[in-house]
Design an enzyme around this catalytic site. Sequence first.
Site, mmCIF file in Angstrom:
data_model
loop_
_atom_site.group_PDB
_atom_site.id
_atom_site.type_symbol
_atom_site.label_atom_id
_atom_site.label_comp_id
_atom_site.label_asym_id
_atom_site.label_seq_id
_atom_site.Cartn_x
_atom_site.Cartn_y
_atom_site.Cartn_z
ATOM 1 N N GLY A 164 7.731 -0.597 57.027
ATOM 2 C CA GLY A 164 6.951 0.641 57.110
ATOM 3 C C GLY A 164 5.975 0.611 58.263
ATOM 4 O O GLY A 164 4.760 0.434 58.063
ATOM 5 N N SER A 218 6.610 2.673 61.855
ATOM 6 C CA SER A 218 6.556 3.911 62.642
ATOM 7 C C SER A 218 6.164 5.113 61.800
ATOM 8 O O SER A 218 6.499 5.212 60.615
ATOM 9 C CB SER A 218 7.915 4.175 63.297
ATOM 10 N N GLU A 276 9.250 2.802 77.648
ATOM 11 C CA GLU A 276 7.996 3.181 78.304
ATOM 12 C C GLU A 276 6.820 2.387 77.736
ATOM 13 O O GLU A 276 5.966 1.885 78.480
ATOM 14 C CB GLU A 276 7.750 4.685 78.128
ATOM 15 N N GLU A 284 11.036 -10.840 64.992
ATOM 16 C CA GLU A 284 12.162 -9.921 65.150
ATOM 17 C C GLU A 284 12.985 -10.261 66.382
ATOM 18 O O GLU A 284 14.185 -9.998 66.427
ATOM 19 C CB GLU A 284 11.638 -8.484 65.251
#
Length: 398
Positions: A141, A143, A379, A258
């Site tokens: 949980g 984004s 970005e 990750e």
Amino acid sequence: METGNEGDFVDLTYSVEDDEFRQEIRQWLESNLVGRFARLRGLGGSGREHEAFEERLEWNRHLAAHGWSCVGWPKEHGGRGLNLQQQVIFHEEYAKADAPARVNHLGEELLGPTLIAFGTPEQQKRFLPRIIAVEDLWCQGYSEPGAGSDLAAVSTRARQEDGQWVIDGQKVWTSLAHTANWCFVIARTEAGSRRHQGLSYLLVPMDQPGVEIRPIIQLTGTSEFNEVFFDGARTDADLVVGEPGSGWSVAMGTLGFERGVSTLAQQIAFQRELQVITDLARSNGAINDPLIQDRIVQAHMGLDMLRMHGLRTLSGEQGIEASITKLLWAPWHRSLGELAMVVAGAGGLTVAEAPYLLDELQALYLFSRADTLYGGSDEIQRNVIAERVLGLPKEARV
């Protein structure tokens, strides 16, 4: 195999013990990916998590029962305690065997190492054995609609009430939330805090009133991403990892895990996709086009570079080498999807079967469009590298 040495040298040779271990896992997979499990070869993975989910869950538990779950975890926490070289071998051989994608990735590769590094003994005792046995499935949980790659903009809030955290807010792009029974949630727990301050890392049960899951239909027609709404959802006060308000550092630790050793197996999956494209180019004559031939060669060279960089990063190198990993593989994989459609030609424009049955290369193309967005957009990654690694002036923020 030595994955680190002085300077930039990476020794890619394996020891006798490494080779013996490779034979052990290779033979085990050959002996166990049979019968009902043989039908699972190649199933699952990004954009295909819906494939044979219950059967892959059974396979994942079969792995666990034989000691092949959480192989890199320390033995004192229930893992197999494999060293770095052996972990690389395990993930490579698993991918080479075309074994099904595991359903336990988020618990095994992300939350488990986070709890080992930051969790209390009580949290470790409660959750780690259930992750190893594939009894709990987790989702992430992070984004939100206004806080995608810019995680510090999180607005989901949690307050303490009667010995529990009460959570209100919305998460989005939550992978596998519809199959998970727990979620690790970043929430703002200090009123008036901004950016990286005042965030906490909470462990929240999904099967409760106040949690609503809405699947998001993707370009591929599948729905492995979800919106998750918390409306007065609760979790116990002691299910905060790290100190309340220090969730940013814990969350960054999770993101570091990750990008660990399992990413090398991802590259073997990429190799398989590239081989399918190359074989198609040979069979339909597309490889006779010099421009297409050049793109295929460039793709092979790029994949070799990804592997070399991955091994160098795992050697313990820090700074920009580790930070640019996603900036390397995501554009490469997106370009591979584009190359797949160029090679497929006009046939790539029609579905295999109505109303929307995609073939392997069509699914690759459509899902890979998201590669440069999820897990931190290109970005934002460039901003992180510029500001935190190269020390350039920070971008102006409102």
